[in-house]
Design a protein around this motif. Structure first.
Motif, PDB file in Angstrom:
ATOM      1  N   GLU A 179      58.984  25.390  42.527  1.00  0.00           N
ATOM      2  CA  GLU A 179      57.976  26.073  41.706  1.00  0.00           C
ATOM      3  C   GLU A 179      56.763  26.355  42.592  1.00  0.00           C
ATOM      4  O   GLU A 179      56.317  25.477  43.323  1.00  0.00           O
ATOM      5  N   THR A 180      56.234  27.559  42.527  1.00  0.00           N
ATOM      6  CA  THR A 180      55.033  27.887  43.302  1.00  0.00           C
ATOM      7  C   THR A 180      53.823  27.205  42.672  1.00  0.00           C
ATOM      8  O   THR A 180      53.755  27.056  41.457  1.00  0.00           O
ATOM      9  N   PHE A 181      52.879  26.788  43.511  1.00  0.00           N
ATOM     10  CA  PHE A 181      51.592  26.320  42.975  1.00  0.00           C
ATOM     11  C   PHE A 181      50.537  27.417  43.167  1.00  0.00           C
ATOM     12  O   PHE A 181      49.373  27.256  42.820  1.00  0.00           O
ATOM     13  N   GLY A 182      50.978  28.549  43.730  1.00  0.00           N
ATOM     14  CA  GLY A 182      50.062  29.639  44.059  1.00  0.00           C
ATOM     15  C   GLY A 182      49.344  30.243  42.863  1.00  0.00           C
ATOM     16  O   GLY A 182      48.314  30.894  43.016  1.00  0.00           O
ATOM     17  N   GLY A 183      49.878  30.007  41.664  1.00  0.00           N
ATOM     18  CA  GLY A 183      49.233  30.527  40.465  1.00  0.00           C
ATOM     19  C   GLY A 183      48.097  29.652  39.976  1.00  0.00           C
ATOM     20  O   GLY A 183      47.553  29.883  38.893  1.00  0.00           O
ATOM     21  N   CYS A 184      47.742  28.661  40.774  1.00  0.00           N
ATOM     22  CA  CYS A 184      46.653  27.763  40.391  1.00  0.00           C
ATOM     23  C   CYS A 184      45.527  27.801  41.422  1.00  0.00           C
ATOM     24  O   CYS A 184      44.371  27.960  41.078  1.00  0.00           O
ATOM     25  N   LEU A 185      45.901  27.659  42.716  1.00  0.00           N
ATOM     26  CA  LEU A 185      44.922  27.581  43.810  1.00  0.00           C
ATOM     27  C   LEU A 185      43.875  26.514  43.500  1.00  0.00           C
ATOM     28  O   LEU A 185      44.233  25.355  43.316  1.00  0.00           O
ATOM     29  N   LEU A 186      42.582  26.859  43.372  1.00  0.00           N
ATOM     30  CA  LEU A 186      41.586  25.818  43.121  1.00  0.00           C
ATOM     31  C   LEU A 186      41.423  25.484  41.636  1.00  0.00           C
ATOM     32  O   LEU A 186      40.547  24.716  41.271  1.00  0.00           O
ATOM     33  N   GLY A 187      42.255  26.082  40.790  1.00  0.00           N
ATOM     34  CA  GLY A 187      42.221  25.742  39.373  1.00  0.00           C
ATOM     35  C   GLY A 187      41.289  26.593  38.544  1.00  0.00           C
ATOM     36  O   GLY A 187      41.535  26.841  37.380  1.00  0.00           O
ATOM     37  N   GLN A 188      40.198  27.032  39.142  1.00  0.00           N
ATOM     38  CA  GLN A 188      39.301  27.921  38.405  1.00  0.00           C
ATOM     39  C   GLN A 188      38.519  28.834  39.350  1.00  0.00           C
ATOM     40  O   GLN A 188      38.442  28.580  40.542  1.00  0.00           O
ATOM     41  N   LEU A 189      38.003  29.905  38.775  1.00  0.00           N
ATOM     42  CA  LEU A 189      37.190  30.913  39.467  1.00  0.00           C
ATOM     43  C   LEU A 189      37.942  31.718  40.533  1.00  0.00           C
ATOM     44  O   LEU A 189      37.322  32.339  41.386  1.00  0.00           O
ATOM     45  N   SER A 190      39.284  31.677  40.514  1.00  0.00           N
ATOM     46  CA  SER A 190      40.064  32.657  41.283  1.00  0.00           C
ATOM     47  C   SER A 190      40.601  33.668  40.272  1.00  0.00           C
ATOM     48  O   SER A 190      41.401  33.313  39.410  1.00  0.00           O
ATOM     49  N   PRO A 191      40.173  34.942  40.359  1.00  0.00           N
ATOM     50  CA  PRO A 191      40.617  35.939  39.385  1.00  0.00           C
ATOM     51  C   PRO A 191      42.143  36.041  39.306  1.00  0.00           C
ATOM     52  O   PRO A 191      42.839  35.813  40.300  1.00  0.00           O
ATOM     53  N   PRO A 192      42.661  36.374  38.115  1.00  0.00           N
ATOM     54  CA  PRO A 192      44.101  36.375  37.852  1.00  0.00           C
ATOM     55  C   PRO A 192      44.940  37.155  38.860  1.00  0.00           C
ATOM     56  O   PRO A 192      46.046  36.733  39.193  1.00  0.00           O
ATOM     57  N   LEU A 219      37.457  36.336  33.484  1.00  0.00           N
ATOM     58  CA  LEU A 219      37.296  35.926  34.878  1.00  0.00           C
ATOM     59  C   LEU A 219      37.409  37.166  35.763  1.00  0.00           C
ATOM     60  O   LEU A 219      38.420  37.869  35.721  1.00  0.00           O
ATOM     61  N   VAL A 220      36.361  37.468  36.526  1.00  0.00           N
ATOM     62  CA  VAL A 220      36.325  38.704  37.323  1.00  0.00           C
ATOM     63  C   VAL A 220      35.859  38.407  38.753  1.00  0.00           C
ATOM     64  O   VAL A 220      35.417  37.304  39.057  1.00  0.00           O
ATOM     65  N   TRP A 221      35.956  39.413  39.602  1.00  0.00           N
ATOM     66  CA  TRP A 221      35.473  39.276  40.977  1.00  0.00           C
ATOM     67  C   TRP A 221      33.955  39.427  41.019  1.00  0.00           C
ATOM     68  O   TRP A 221      33.413  40.367  40.450  1.00  0.00           O
ATOM     69  N   ALA A 222      33.268  38.506  41.719  1.00  0.00           N
ATOM     70  CA  ALA A 222      31.848  38.684  42.003  1.00  0.00           C
ATOM     71  C   ALA A 222      31.696  39.301  43.394  1.00  0.00           C
ATOM     72  O   ALA A 222      30.826  40.128  43.625  1.00  0.00           O
ATOM     73  N   LYS A 223      32.551  38.853  44.309  1.00  0.00           N
ATOM     74  CA  LYS A 223      32.575  39.419  45.662  1.00  0.00           C
ATOM     75  C   LYS A 223      34.027  39.557  46.081  1.00  0.00           C
ATOM     76  O   LYS A 223      34.809  38.615  45.914  1.00  0.00           O
ATOM     77  N   ARG A 264      34.211  35.727  45.904  1.00  0.00           N
ATOM     78  CA  ARG A 264      33.782  34.833  44.847  1.00  0.00           C
ATOM     79  C   ARG A 264      34.235  35.360  43.501  1.00  0.00           C
ATOM     80  O   ARG A 264      34.298  36.564  43.287  1.00  0.00           O
ATOM     81  N   GLY A 265      34.556  34.449  42.613  1.00  0.00           N
ATOM     82  CA  GLY A 265      34.891  34.823  41.249  1.00  0.00           C
ATOM     83  C   GLY A 265      33.749  34.435  40.332  1.00  0.00           C
ATOM     84  O   GLY A 265      32.947  33.563  40.660  1.00  0.00           O
ATOM     85  N   THR A 266      33.666  35.099  39.180  1.00  0.00           N
ATOM     86  CA  THR A 266      32.658  34.736  38.189  1.00  0.00           C
ATOM     87  C   THR A 266      33.208  35.049  36.797  1.00  0.00           C
ATOM     88  O   THR A 266      34.344  35.519  36.673  1.00  0.00           O
TER      89      THR A 266
END
Lengths: 421, 150
Positions: A170-183, A379-383, A370-372
């Motif tokens: 199973e990939t863990f790539g759909g989580c990364l840091l868990g939050q603030l990474s846009p979908p 959840l969207v891109w800030a940068k 950065r995500g925001t």
């Protein structure tokens, strides 16, 4: 070693069609306690998969540290699979019986010894990824993680095949840091890691995506993930989608925690995910007890059952997911265009900033993105740094203080706890 | 924070969490500190070497995986043994055990290992810059008491 052959995660999920498979994250140091937990999960009146989550000493390869802690009677935060060895591990998994899969969850950037030990114990279901278990969690160079994962993946596939079993990753790539990474980044990483697994001999995979800040946006992301998996994964590869209940700062109140878990079950059903990995009411406070995990599994399973019949969320076929699809596709195509080998493509992409995980401290991550969370709660891109995103991604650049970061990180928890927007 | 201060920010060897480190770096920088952030899963020798080379004004260790009371005490003893690092002020905070609020007992052991200040989970991390000011002024024990660690 004598053992009954156990059903694999891929086959189990395929057979469960129309019922959401639910799974905990739990792990404990003591073999008897771990075995009792596996038994309890398998015995629940829900379609469960059992889990052996490893401790953090084992994750970083410090097996001596794990042994020392066991000898000193310290409580570990997971099961030290390598320190206990294959015979103990097989005995711990046994109570699941032949009809319930047991997945090993580990978090290691160098998974070779974990994979070898679990395969010897007859366990063939695990998870992670060369990017997702290196960048957020490790300090070893990405190139080393990619090389370790390539070798360990091939060895796992071979070790399982030699026993007549099929390895599942199973990939863990759909989580990364868990939050603030846009979908779109989560979807792209999940597909890329699944391609990496397939390239290295795995024939059964699952693609993860972690619940974020907005339920409809999550259904859109799951639609894009299925779309791209269907389009890009090799023909004949067995695959399904797994949703993680929110992996960020968790609600502190019990009602808030139950609501967030229930929401994730509805997102899983509406988004067509086949499996859900749950969180518990204890998440914000401490490591959950077995009882709390069982209660979470039952709640998620019942909520899903209801959601199959009726759910306020739009279904996967009813959402417009063009934006997340376009963004994720642009990221994936950029990586695949850099090299014939997906592992090499990943390395070049991170070096050039074409993949760049927001707020990730790893030195092989450029750190230009950065995500925001926008005013509507999405959840969207800030940068966007150097990400090759279509113009529709439109980053919202604004200054971010430590106080802003805290409020973004606790946005979901505050909303579920009845505070904030 | 009155003076420009150099902070060595780290977690412990088994801890993979980073949001705490990202937040603390932003917070300390907003208070005029220069921060070296060692990132997740920092082996003891990497932290000791960085401390020896950088001679920071303070070492700040943050851990939330529940092993902080074990790993933190061990790396602190290593820092206090090393002649190049034994004099450096050091602070630890986060979720230091896996038993929730019952873990405040660990604070005493961490202080005994050589930490100047222990922040329990219940403490407000935003108070860190002020605690570091107190540390620089030599009022570490008061800071510990104010932190509620005992």
């Amino acid at each position: 070693m004598k053992r009954a052959s156990r059903i694999g995660l891929g086959a189990y999920v395929a057979a469960a069609r129309g019922t959401l498979v639910v799974q905990p994250r739990m792990g404990m140091g003591d073999p008897a306690a771990m075995a009792a937990a596996v038994r309890a999960v398998a015995a629940l009146p829900a379609r469960t998969a059992a889990t052996i989550t490893l401790d953090s000493y084992t994750r970083v390869g410090d097996h001596r540290g794990a042994r020392r802690a066991l000898a000193a009677g310290e409580r570990l935060n997971g099961f030290p699979l390598v320190a206990h060895g294959p015979a103990v591990t097989a005995r711990v998994a046994d109570p699941a019986g032949p009809g319930v899969p047991v997945q090993v969850r580990h978090g290691s950037a160098r998974p070779g010894r974990i994979f070898a030990t679990m395969a010897t114990a007859g366990l063939c279901d695990t998870e992670g990824g060369p990017v997702s278990y290196c960048l957020p969690y490790g300090r070893i160079p990405l190139a080393e993680s990619v090389a370790c994962w390539a070798e360990a993946t091939e060895e796992l596939a071979a070790a399982c095949a030699a026993q007549g079993l099929r390895a599942h990753l199973e990939t863990f790539g759909g989580c990364l840091l868990g939050q603030l990474s846009p979908p779109s980044l989560l979807v792209a990483m999940s597909v890329l890691e699944a391609l990496f697994f397939a390239r290295h001999g795995i024939t059964s995979v699952s693609l993860s995506y972690a619940q974020q800040t907005d339920a409809v946006q999550d259904v859109e992301a799951l639609a894009a993930l299925r779309h791209l998996a269907g389009e890009l994964l090799p023909a004949g590869l067995d695959w399904h989608v797994v949703l993680y209940t929110y992996m960020g700062v968790y609600p502190r109140t019990a009602p808030g925690a139950w609501r967030l878990l229930g929401d994730s079950a509805e997102i899983a059903v509406s988004g067509g995910a086949e499996r859900l990995i749950v969180k518990t009411v204890a998440e914000a406070h401490r490591i959950a007890t077995v009882g709390e995990n069982l209660a979470a599994l039952v709640h998620a399973s019942r909520t899903a059952e209801r959601a199959y019949r009726h759910c306020a969320l739009p279904r996967i076929g009813q959402v417009d997911y063009a934006q997340v699809l376009d963004e994720a596709r642009a990221l994936i195509e950029a990586v695949l265009g850099l090299a014939d080998d997906v592992g090499r493509g990943l390395l070049r992409a991170f070096a050039g900033g074409l993949l760049d995980v927001p707020f990730c401290l790893h030195r092989d991550n450029r750190g230009l993105t950065r995500g925001t969370i926008d005013a509507g709660g999405r959840l969207v891109w800030a940068k966007t740094g150097r990400l090759p995103l279509p113009a529709s991604a439109r980053p919202r650049i604004h200054r971010m203080t430590s106080t802003d970061l805290l409020s973004l990180l606790s946005h979901v928890a505050d909303r579920q706890d009845g505070r904030g927007r | 924070m009155r003076h420009h201060r150099r902070i060595l920010l780290s977690t412990v060897s088994s801890d993979a969490h980073t949001w705490n480190l990202v937040y603390l770096q932003m917070l300390l920088e907003e208070h005029g500190c220069t921060v070296t952030n060692l990132g997740p899963c920092v082996p003891d020798d990497v932290l000791v070497r960085a401390a020896r080379e950088e001679q920071p004004d303070a070492i700040v260790i943050s851990s939330v995986n529940g092993h902080g009371h074990i790993d933190g005490a061990r790396v602190m003893r290593a820092l206090r043994r090393d002649p190049g690092t034994r004099h450096l002020p050091a602070v630890i905070g986060g979720k230091l055990g896996i038993g929730g609020t019952a873990d405040e007992d660990h604070a005493a052991a961490l202080l005994a290992a050589g930490f100047d200040v222990v922040f329990p989970d219940s403490a407000d991390a935003a108070a860190l810059p002020e605690i570091l000011d107190g540390l620089a002024a030599g009022s570490a024990r008061e800071a510990v008491l104010a932190g509620g660690a005992r």
